[in-house]
Design an enzyme around this catalytic site. Sequence first.
Site, PDB file in Angstrom:
ATOM      1  CG  HIS A   1     -15.979 -20.336 -10.359  1.00  0.00           C
ATOM      2  ND1 HIS A   1     -17.297 -19.954 -10.297  1.00  0.00           N
ATOM      3  CD2 HIS A   1     -15.374 -19.414 -11.154  1.00  0.00           C
ATOM      4  CE1 HIS A   1     -17.468 -18.862 -11.010  1.00  0.00           C
ATOM      5  NE2 HIS A   1     -16.314 -18.513 -11.539  1.00  0.00           N
TER       6      HIS A   1
ATOM      7  NE  ARG B   1     -21.046 -16.155 -13.143  1.00  0.00           N
ATOM      8  CZ  ARG B   1     -19.756 -15.805 -13.153  1.00  0.00           C
ATOM      9  NH1 ARG B   1     -18.838 -16.666 -13.550  1.00  0.00           N
ATOM     10  NH2 ARG B   1     -19.379 -14.610 -12.759  1.00  0.00           N
TER      11      ARG B   1
ATOM     12  CD  GLU C   1     -19.645 -22.291  -9.297  1.00  0.00           C
ATOM     13  OE1 GLU C   1     -19.127 -21.331  -8.700  1.00  0.00           O
ATOM     14  OE2 GLU C   1     -19.624 -22.410 -10.523  1.00  0.00           O
TER      15      GLU C   1
HETATM   16  C1  8YV Z   1     -14.256 -15.348 -10.007  1.00  0.00           C
HETATM   17  C2  8YV Z   1     -15.650 -14.987 -12.175  1.00  0.00           C
HETATM   18  O1  8YV Z   1     -14.811 -16.520  -9.624  1.00  0.00           O
HETATM   19  O2  8YV Z   1     -14.911 -12.998 -13.160  1.00  0.00           O
HETATM   20  C3  8YV Z   1     -15.859 -13.744 -12.961  1.00  0.00           C
HETATM   21  O3  8YV Z   1     -16.983 -13.522 -13.403  1.00  0.00           O
HETATM   22  O4  8YV Z   1     -16.423 -15.859 -12.180  1.00  0.00           O
HETATM   23  C4  8YV Z   1     -14.380 -15.117 -11.436  1.00  0.00           C
HETATM   24  O5  8YV Z   1     -13.280 -14.695 -12.085  1.00  0.00           O
HETATM   25  C5  8YV Z   1     -14.569 -14.357  -8.970  1.00  0.00           C
HETATM   26  O6  8YV Z   1     -15.581 -13.487  -9.318  1.00  0.00           O
HETATM   27  C6  8YV Z   1     -13.406 -13.657  -8.403  1.00  0.00           C
HETATM   28  O7  8YV Z   1     -13.774 -12.722  -7.454  1.00  0.00           O
END
Ligand code: 8YV
Length: 323
Positions: A286, A239, A268
């Site tokens: 991301h 993150r 982001e």
């Molecule tokens: C995606 C993510 O960006 O799984 C996570 O925590 O950061 C990601 O895989 C996203 O949440 C897909 O919906």
Amino acid sequence: MPATDVPAIDVLAVSRLPPLYLDPLRAAYRVHDRLHETDPAAFAAVAPRIRAVAGSGESKVSAELMARLPALEVVAIMGVGYDGVDVEAAKARGVRVTHTPDVLNDEVADTALGLMLCAARQLPAADRFVRAGQWPQGAFPLQTRMSGKRLGLLGMGRIAKAIAQRAQAFGMSIAYTARSAKPELPYRFWPTPAALAAESDFLVVITPGGAATRKLVDAAVLRALGQGRGNGFLVNVARGPVVDEAALIEALEAGTIAGAALDVFEQEPQVPARLMALPQVVLTPHLGSGTRETRQAMADLALANLQAHFAGQPLPTLVPELR
Ligand code: 8YV
């Protein structure tokens, strides 16, 4: 589908969801897509009926939002990370929170290794070099080897283990820092990020986000990674806020560290112009888990959690704090 066939369960989609998740959600429930942001009056009318919230790993589900949803029972996140969800508030309310662990481990680990190679070997810059017609004027500058170097993992969860396995195939030595040592693992433990960084050529951030890990990688950690000679590559697939972005930009501009590869950012989808101006930095939007196969598995698991909840069955992947 005739309206009468749609089960009368109201679900709020709190952020823009991919069709892989949104389409089956719409087929199963009455979905209110970001209504809280787009139409406050309509949202106020429907809020008392909302029994589920659907979101992605980056979604914000605050205590304030939950307080406006008196019938809320479950939050189903499509993502392993759920740092935007106020889990304490959910717990206090008896709201269940689910996420999608494991199904993305290999994908994010693949991304991490790819970014490590891109940072060390400057593959995106090499591509730009060829496209810009620079090759006939001379060779691309020599870069840094990755095989056999020292990998430091900031975090030692499921994805970190998948990264470590892959790094072993590159002959890398592996060390990590985490809240506590895991003696069952064959990797060296360092008690702090700075101690780990001082012994790493690649520092890969793969820890959950949230208050506990905010700015864990700060100026001191970056100095330790640089080892006084511009050593070290920082890779972040976790993150954005885990890294102090301003300190990172300063370290890169000053040549304190060799380079960075970043898949996540503080704000982001905004990426600071100073970061974009640095040629030794690799930037991706991301996409750690971003393949069709893995996002499908994540969407299926997020939906399976909702369906299990409304069928009165055990939830496949409740977040650890609520187990
Ligand atoms: C995606 C993510 O960006 O799984 C996570 O925590 O950061 C990601 O895989 C996203 O949440 C897909 O919906």
